[in-house]
Design a protein around this motif. Sequence first.
Motif, PDB file in Angstrom:
ATOM      1  N   MET A 157       0.838  -1.187   0.000  1.00  0.00           N
ATOM      2  CA  MET A 157       0.000   0.000   0.000  1.00  0.00           C
ATOM      3  C   MET A 157       0.884   1.253   0.000  1.00  0.00           C
ATOM      4  N   LYS A 158       0.290   2.397  -0.242  1.00  0.00           N
ATOM      5  CA  LYS A 158       0.996   3.668  -0.241  1.00  0.00           C
ATOM      6  C   LYS A 158       0.858   4.333   1.140  1.00  0.00           C
ATOM      7  N   ALA A 159       1.941   4.948   1.572  1.00  0.00           N
ATOM      8  CA  ALA A 159       1.929   5.677   2.843  1.00  0.00           C
ATOM      9  C   ALA A 159       3.043   6.716   2.813  1.00  0.00           C
TER      10      ALA A 159
ATOM     11  N   ASP B  47       5.928   2.845  -0.971  1.00  0.00           N
ATOM     12  CA  ASP B  47       5.267   1.553  -0.824  1.00  0.00           C
ATOM     13  C   ASP B  47       5.701   0.920   0.490  1.00  0.00           C
ATOM     14  N   VAL B  48       4.741   0.558   1.327  1.00  0.00           N
ATOM     15  CA  VAL B  48       5.032  -0.079   2.610  1.00  0.00           C
ATOM     16  C   VAL B  48       4.087  -1.266   2.770  1.00  0.00           C
TER      17      VAL B  48
ATOM     18  N   GLY C  71      -1.142   6.906  10.364  1.00  0.00           N
ATOM     19  CA  GLY C  71      -2.413   7.330   9.775  1.00  0.00           C
ATOM     20  C   GLY C  71      -2.318   7.996   8.417  1.00  0.00           C
ATOM     21  N   TRP C  72      -1.122   8.426   7.993  1.00  0.00           N
ATOM     22  CA  TRP C  72      -0.991   9.072   6.680  1.00  0.00           C
ATOM     23  C   TRP C  72      -0.744   7.993   5.631  1.00  0.00           C
ATOM     24  N   ALA C  73      -1.778   7.191   5.409  1.00  0.00           N
ATOM     25  CA  ALA C  73      -1.624   5.997   4.580  1.00  0.00           C
ATOM     26  C   ALA C  73      -2.977   5.587   4.016  1.00  0.00           C
ATOM     27  N   GLU C  74      -2.946   4.610   3.114  1.00  0.00           N
ATOM     28  CA  GLU C  74      -4.200   4.092   2.554  1.00  0.00           C
ATOM     29  C   GLU C  74      -4.971   3.278   3.580  1.00  0.00           C
TER      30      GLU C  74
END
Length: 306
Positions: free
Chosen positions: A1-3, A18-19, A87-90
């Motif tokens: 996912m993106k973060a 990507d994490v 929290g700054w993530a998908e």
Amino acid sequence: MKAFIPTGNPAEPVVLADVPEPVPGPGEALVKVEAFSVNRGETFRLEAPAPGDRPGKDVAGLVVQPAADGSGPGGATRVVGHPMSGGWAEFVAVPTTALAVLPDAVPAVQAAALPLAGLTALRLLRAAGPVVGRRLLLTGASGGVGHYVTELAAAAGAEVTAVTRDAERGARLRELGAVEVVHDPAEARGPYDVVLESTGGKALPVALARLAGRGTLIWFGQASRTPVTLDFFDFFAGPESATIRHFHYLDADSPLDADLAALVRLTARGRLHPEIGRTADWAHTASVLTDLRDRRIRGKAVLTVA
């Protein structure tokens, strides 16, 4: 996912990467993030991030995987949450003790502006005790916490004097219930039963001098980033039996989920109005963070996740 992850570069404090998608613990729900807000205090931590830091404490979105232990909201429930990180993530895993259900009347953008600032304001006023008929001085009133404190305290019967250098913000604080707006603590007439101080530096001793006898100053921030110097003799020559109290919003007797739910109810009923100074797509997170850090945004800043 993106973060978003920290860079340590003040010009571009975060980058999208990507994490791995988070794996919730037994008492955590997996939330698909629709909006998150950023806080000025978080911009300071980004200046020297620790390895593996994943910022983000204020989110609103949809539960896509309920907690395995059966606690908290079920699947496909709209929620607001206050995770301690990530929290700054998908997607983000949020303890169910830090989640509240969102009614349709509260949009995700409004909800995302509630957690950190709203919890601070709510618990700060509880720490101040009954405020009906009491005179209250609030420094640093231009930010998200200041707006919430002003509206909640005025509604509870306090006579609020708000300190802000911004004339436009001052007008809004009057609309929210402040009986007086001044541009500097030195202009405040006092004496005040309660002083809520968030600026630090030279402002704190000036505000302290306006405290009534047996009054309380609650120190909940240092937005100026300037150390405070208090003269021992000046303090004891000032208001008799005054109290200075340190405050941290997580040190509270009430649980996070109950207080988040209270903020949601107040917002849904039109009794609390999140002041959102900027809303942007999350692609602009880095520039919003620098604008917030450099005081180019008043109120809350909210990013929406595509």
